[in-house]
Design an enzyme around this catalytic site. Structure first.
Site, PDB file in Angstrom:
ATOM      1  N   PRO A 189      -8.475  27.598   2.040  1.00  0.00           N
ATOM      2  CA  PRO A 189      -7.485  28.461   2.707  1.00  0.00           C
ATOM      3  C   PRO A 189      -6.066  28.087   2.268  1.00  0.00           C
ATOM      4  O   PRO A 189      -5.667  26.928   2.378  1.00  0.00           O
ATOM      5  CB  PRO A 189      -7.683  28.165   4.195  1.00  0.00           C
ATOM      6  CG  PRO A 189      -8.962  27.425   4.308  1.00  0.00           C
ATOM      7  CD  PRO A 189      -9.208  26.769   2.991  1.00  0.00           C
ATOM      8  N   GLU A 190      -5.352  29.040   1.743  1.00  0.00           N
ATOM      9  CA  GLU A 190      -3.960  28.824   1.346  1.00  0.00           C
ATOM     10  C   GLU A 190      -3.070  29.467   2.409  1.00  0.00           C
ATOM     11  O   GLU A 190      -3.571  30.056   3.369  1.00  0.00           O
ATOM     12  CB  GLU A 190      -3.712  29.466  -0.024  1.00  0.00           C
ATOM     13  CG  GLU A 190      -4.576  28.879  -1.129  1.00  0.00           C
ATOM     14  CD  GLU A 190      -3.811  27.902  -2.018  1.00  0.00           C
ATOM     15  OE1 GLU A 190      -2.646  27.590  -1.693  1.00  0.00           O
ATOM     16  OE2 GLU A 190      -4.383  27.465  -3.018  1.00  0.00           O
TER      17      GLU A 190
END
Ligand SMILES: [Zn+2]
Length: 273
Positions: A2-3
């Site tokens: 997850p960015e």
């Protein structure tokens, strides 16, 4: 992994369901995430006043402090109705009457902390640089911060004390779009090139958030994980393929232990463009 766009999409997805709601209970099924999960019983009965994000941390702000959640390498949050049984990697439930916010994290690099002060004073957050989408992340700021820095401009951009939430994918894409070669020393990149880099970083992150917002509409699902979107990428993961600007072959190198893809003709060595 997850960015920032996925975390922001998660924040926007859960906010309407838990903001203003009272945390009635919680269940820690796996205490050993990146750091031990130790939540005080005193948070039960407290209302979630705000659902915020700082970098890649989600902040659930309550009267006596905040829950600080990081999704690590493989974490995701979803909202489930109380009757749905937890599966193997569902490590934490935050219960809001009939609705639960459930953390799933197969690799367990995520973290959950309770902090009784304002979130910015927590040790995980206090050294973080500005938000990439905020006004403080500017041409002038990056230029000033980078002078005399010998590390590569890519490593500089990925340093969370310089700016938060620009991971490998977005650093690679922003440098490609701004036509700055990732290996150039940060201190040698021109003011103008930093101006382009700031604009492209913001544009790419905003586009990713927009895309995530449309794919994660149905956040209260019966099962499964929220599906992270995949943005159309021009450089990241395209080594050996033709550059979409000049047709040349994209190269891959390892820079500070991270794979880095760039176009040797579009992304100039000096950073002066
Ligand atoms: Zn090219």
């Amino acid at each position: 992994m997850p960015e920032l766009p996925e975390v922001e999409t998660t924040r926007a997805g859960i906010e309407p369901h838990i903001k203003g709601k009272t945390l009635t209970d919680f269940f820690v099924r796996q205490k050993w995430l990146r750091w031990p999960v130790e939540l005080p019983d005193t948070i039960k009965g407290q209302r979630v006043n705000e659902v915020e994000r700082r970098g890649k941390y989600l902040l659930l702000e309550m009267d006596s402090g905040s829950l600080i959640i990081h999704l690590g390498m493989s974490g995701s949050l979803r909202l489930v109705r109380g009757s749905i049984a937890a599966s193997q990697h569902d490590h934490l439930d935050l219960v809001f009457s009939d609705l639960r916010l459930r953390l799933n994290d197969p690799r367990r690099f995520g973290s959950v902390h309770f902090h009784s002060g304002v979130p910015e004073t927590h040790w995980l957050l206090k050294k973080l640089g500005p938000e990439p989408l905020g006004e403080d992340f500017s041409e002038e700021y990056l230029f000033r911060r980078s002078r005399r820095k010998r590390l590569s401009v890519k490593s500089f951009l990925m340093d969370s004390s310089v700016v938060v939430g620009v991971g490998n994918i977005y650093a690679t894409e922003a440098l490609f779009a701004a036509r700055v070669r990732p290996t150039v020393r940060a201190g040698n990149v021109s003011r103008k090139a930093y101006g382009n880099l700031v604009l492209e970083t913001k544009r790419i992150l905003e586009a990713a958030i927009e895309l995530g917002g449309t794919t994660l509409r149905d956040y209260v699902g019966a099962g499964g994980k929220p599906g992270y979107f995949i943005q159309s990428l021009n450089a990241y993961g395209r080594e050996g393929k033709p550059c979409r600007v000049c047709g040349g072959t994209l190269k891959k190198i390892i820079l500070s232990q991270r794979s880095t893809v760039f176009c040797a003709s579009c992304q100039v060595r000096s950073g002066w463009s």
